[in-house]
Design an enzyme around this catalytic site. Structure first.
Site, PDB file in Angstrom:
ATOM      1  N   LYS A 192       0.849  -1.193   0.000  1.00  0.00           N
ATOM      2  CA  LYS A 192       0.000   0.000   0.000  1.00  0.00           C
ATOM      3  C   LYS A 192       0.886   1.245   0.000  1.00  0.00           C
ATOM      4  CE  LYS A 192      -1.674   2.719   3.046  1.00  0.00           C
ATOM      5  NZ  LYS A 192      -1.736   4.021   2.322  1.00  0.00           N
ATOM      6  N   GLU A 266      10.247   0.846  10.545  1.00  0.00           N
ATOM      7  CA  GLU A 266      11.218   1.932  10.373  1.00  0.00           C
ATOM      8  C   GLU A 266      10.449   3.209  10.595  1.00  0.00           C
ATOM      9  OE1 GLU A 266      12.766   5.048   8.988  1.00  0.00           O
ATOM     10  OE2 GLU A 266      12.783   4.120   6.996  1.00  0.00           O
ATOM     11  N   CYS A 300      13.110  10.924   7.387  1.00  0.00           N
ATOM     12  CA  CYS A 300      13.058  10.386   8.752  1.00  0.00           C
ATOM     13  C   CYS A 300      14.406  10.500   9.456  1.00  0.00           C
ATOM     14  CB  CYS A 300      12.590   8.931   8.728  1.00  0.00           C
ATOM     15  SG  CYS A 300      13.531   7.877   7.603  1.00  0.00           S
ATOM     16  N   GLU A 397       9.701  15.138  16.009  1.00  0.00           N
ATOM     17  CA  GLU A 397      10.054  15.162  14.597  1.00  0.00           C
ATOM     18  C   GLU A 397       9.185  16.188  13.877  1.00  0.00           C
ATOM     19  OE1 GLU A 397      11.042  11.768  11.321  1.00  0.00           O
ATOM     20  OE2 GLU A 397       9.178  11.545  12.440  1.00  0.00           O
TER      21      GLU A 397
END
Length: 806
Positions: A192, A266, A300, A397
């Site tokens: 997906k 991850e 990331c 983040e």
């Protein structure tokens, strides 16, 4: 005007990439795309579509199918049907398909790069020169692994159907990271793509058709979070691989806890960019540009925390600001652009909100005087200085072109600041001293460390995080093993119910927390109590906080003794002792090996008495086998301690990547109940050999084994706290271990309910979990119960990239 003045005053004119081929491709499909299921295009079962837009101007690109439960079910069924034929192919045949996909990516590279930029908003230079070449590299590299699989991974088999969910920041590259190793190892795939960026995944599906990949081997179902949830929860998916936010990673971990799905995550990061006073500042600034403004900071592993040694902070900030002023922002198809568009309005608004919060926390915001395009989603490069380590912009983040700067004085302070985060994905260290750089790199809690470089990636080198940045690796040998499991384990039967003599609370002051010496019965009518053991915490015997103990009975029901009933406070004390014993991980592998050899030697000297006591629970034959095999198993892990090494990768750059096997930290271990001694040794020793400290809960069937074990450890030079033993009921102690934030991993080798509980209860800090999934393991078979499979779960791989040459 002099030549020098003209050179300084020169400006880059627009150099737009031609989008004609992509527009023709979109129009050829009527700008409407279905799912790719079983090798063909399939309209959404619910008839629902959503729009994807070009972030550079907000204009519609195409309508894309919204996946439903029915669409996911159809894709999983197609993948399941294709699994056996795909696995039955020779390794060479699978390698040829992967090779064909690599060639097709190269053949259509320009169109794929332009499509990626239009759908994502990243500069065309990045898509063209970084993303798409790496996509081809991954398929080439894994074609090689497919060819060599049986030679390099004997006895391993694929999981089956892999469900894969990828993010929007590197859409096609993340697809390659996921699909290439899955196919190379014989798995089939349901993927997906991200809702914001589905188009290159759809284009890749066409390449699968062009390569004549067997139907059902790759299936692509587009949609939003509902589609991903359906894929995660589908009962016929064997493996889930997810890249995305830590928040969603937690939800996936919780959703899969009661299943046997293999999971790799991850997740997010807040990577430190550490600059020492001896660094080449000009090179550092260029590295910083790549570290935080690459892909608009939507990475990331972006180096979003700048840690500067105080002596060079002022000079470095001045150079950074000067360089920020020369960055060019604009339409990402312009080849002269440095920073493109943010992927979507919702992300743009999130970036601004976090910056505002950072300023409210006391940070100083600086942005260059750059004119942003009137249309589309753009955010200027931003420097936040005077940031406090606890500020939201230093901890959360941001996923945008925002750099938070702070200072340090000493290398130890730099390490402390760098590790002051829940994340652990990547880090950069800049210093002209290789000694300083590698010394610091080894101490950083990060899966990847770049020395005097940044954002280096290659298919041969693993990538993945520590702590709340997830677990598992992508790329390299360590990434391949994420899609394989031992053949024997796949076929292992369910663990049979193990009958344990009933036990009850006891508060008899004569037995609770009593001596470890054997004691006589108080009268002829009293049951003979051989001994009462204590807990073993920090290298010392300790009475249980509860003040209670549990009865331990022989196979015939005779009372053998009592074991402490550990509780939450005992676990807390054991974890604290284990964390203080961090010197065990710093000891040389040779030293750890010697200590384990001593343990085996001391167990051998007491084999008779230990086997005699154990025999009253498991019988003489099994007791003798457990002791003899236990000695051998300790020897085996003593041998492995200085031989389970890392590797040195040679990526196609002027770098080496040092892949180091590092200890996980503190591991909570639920030992097998059916083999009290051998089971304890089989699961504690591999963790110990690799430098982990352990908090172990021994078998409920015979927790008195703790007394024999800690007397062995006491005479073997094992540092206090390296192994801690807390006896009690698994159902109670497992919860405390799993929820404890200072436990880095949980190993549970009890029943299926315990395996599910270990995964569900440890969602808080996303600690790694290794369980038997409720399956039986023959602990007497060294081919199954010891070796690399256990050692691989006892370490996490850190890749340290080091450049060389001028």
């Amino acid at each position: 005007m002099s030549i020098a003045e003209k050179f300084v005053s020169m400006e880059y004119g627009p150099a737009p990439e031609d989008s004609k081929e992509v527009l023709t491709w979109l129009d050829r499909h009527g700008r409407r795309f279905a799912h790719f299921i079983n090798g063909a295009w399939s309209a959404p079962a619910a008839g629902e579509y959503f729009e994807t837009v070009d972030p550079s101007d907000g204009e519609r690109l195409a309508a894309v199918a919204q996946g439903s439960d029915a669409d996911i079910d159809a894709a999983v069924k197609a993948a399941r049907a294709a699994a056996s034929p795909w696995q039955a192919l020779t390794p060479h045949s699978r390698a040829r398909y992967l090779y064909a996909l690599a060639r097709l990516v190269q053949k259509h590279s320009r169109r794929l790069a332009v499509l990626e930029t239009m759908d994502n908003g990243k500069p065309i230079r990045e898509s063209r020169d970084i993303d798409i070449p790496l996509v081809a590299r991954h398929f080439y590299h894994h074609a090689g692994w497919a060819q060599l699989l049986e030679q390099e991974f004997p006895g391993y088999v694929p999981y089956g159907v892999a469900g894969q969910i990828i993010p929007w920041n590197f859409p096609l590259l993340m697809l390659a990271w996921k699909i290439a190793p899955a196919l190379a190892t014989g798995n089939t795939v349901v993927l997906k793509p991200a809702e914001f960026t589905p188009l290159t995944a759809i284009a890749f599906a066409e390449l699968c058709q062009e390569a004549q990949l067997p139907p059902g081997v790759v299936n692509i179902v587009t949609g939003d979070g509902r589609t991903g949830e359906a894929l995660v929860k589908h009962p016929d998916v064997d493996k889930i691989a997810f890249t995305g936010s830590t928040e969603v990673g937690r939800a996936i971990r919780a959703a899969t806890a009661t299943s046997h799905k293999k999971l790799s995550l991850e997740l997010g990061g807040k990577s430190p960019f550490i600059v020492f006073e001896d660094a080449d500042l000009d090179s550092t600034v260029e590295g910083l540009v790549d570290g935080i403004w690459f892909n608009q900071g939507q990475v990331c592993c972006a180096g979003s925390r700048l840690l500067m040694q105080e002596s060079i902070a002022e000079a470095l900030i001045a150079k950074v600001q000067e360089r920020m002023g020369s960055l060019r922002i604009g339409p990402p198809l312009d080849k002269a652009i440095d920073i493109g568009a943010i992927v979507a309005r919702v992300q743009l608004e999130r970036i601004q909100k976090l910056v505002d919060q950072g300023v409210a926390d006391g940070a100083t915001c600086w942005q260059p005087q750059i004119t942003l395009p009137a249309h589309g989603f753009y955010y200027p490069p931003t420097l936040l200085s005077n940031v406090h380590p606890t500020s939201i912009v230093a901890q959360q983040e941001i996923f945008g072109p925002v750099l938070a700067a702070m200072t340090f004085r000493t290398p130890s302070e730099a390490v402390e600041l760098a590790n002051n985060t829940a994340y652990g994905l990547a880090a950069c260290v800049w210093s002209e001293s290789i000694n300083v750089a590698l010394h610091v790199a080894a101490q950083l809690k990060a899966g990847v460390v770049w020395v005097n470089c940044t954002n280096m990636f290659d298919a041969a080198c693993g990538f993945g995080g520590y702590r709340e940045s997830g677990y598992g690796r992508e790329g390299g040998r360590e990434g391949l093993i994420e899609y394989l499991e031992p053949a024997w384990f796949k076929k292992a039967p369910a663990l049979k119910e193990f009958s344990v003599a009933s036990s009850q609370f006891s508060d008899n002051p004569q037995t609770v927390g009593g001596s470890t010496d054997e004691s006589e019965s108080v009268s002829d009518s009293s049951p003979a109590i051989d001994r009462t053991v204590k807990l073993y915490i920090g290298g010392k015997q300790a009475r249980p906080d509860s003040g209670y103990s549990m009865e331990v009975r022989a196979a015939d029901g005779r009372l053998l003794g009592e074991a402490p009933l550990g509780n939450r406070k005992d676990i807390r004390n054991a974890v604290e002792a284990a964390r203080k014993a961090s010197g065990w991980a710093k000891a040389t592998a040779h030293t750890r090996a010697q200590v384990l050899y001593y343990c085996a030697e001391n167990l051998a000297q007491r084999r008779g008495e230990i086997a005699g006591r154990l025999a009253e629970v498991v019988g003489e034959k099994q007791a003798a086998e457990e002791v003899e095999l236990g000695i051998q198993r300790i020897f085996s892990y003593a041998a492995w301690a200085d031989k389970f090494d890392g590797a040195v990768h040679n990526p196609p750059f002027r770098n080496i990547a040092i892949a180091m096997n590092e200890a996980l930290g503190t591991v909570g271990v639920i030992c097998p109940r059916e083999t009290p001694l051998l089971g304890f040794i089989s699961v504690v020793m591999p963790a110990l050999a690799m430098g982990n400290t352990v908090v172990a809960v021994p078998s409920e069937a015979y927790p008195l084994i703790a007394g024999d074990l800690y007397s062995v450890f006491d005479t073997s030079d094992l540092p206090g706290g390296a192994v801690n033993i807390v006896t009690g009921y698994v159902s109670q102690l497992l919860k405390t271990l799993a929820e404890h934030d200072d436990i880095d991993a949980i190993w549970s080798f009890a029943d299926g309910a315990s395996a599910a509980a270990a995964k569900a209860m440890s969602v808080g800090n996303l600690k790694q979990v290794f369980t038997n999934e409720g399956r039986a393991i023959d602990w007497f078979d060294s081919k199954l119960a010891e070796g690399r499979w256990f050692l691989e779960h006892a370490v996490q791989v850190k890749n340290i990239w080091v450049p060389y040459g001028e």
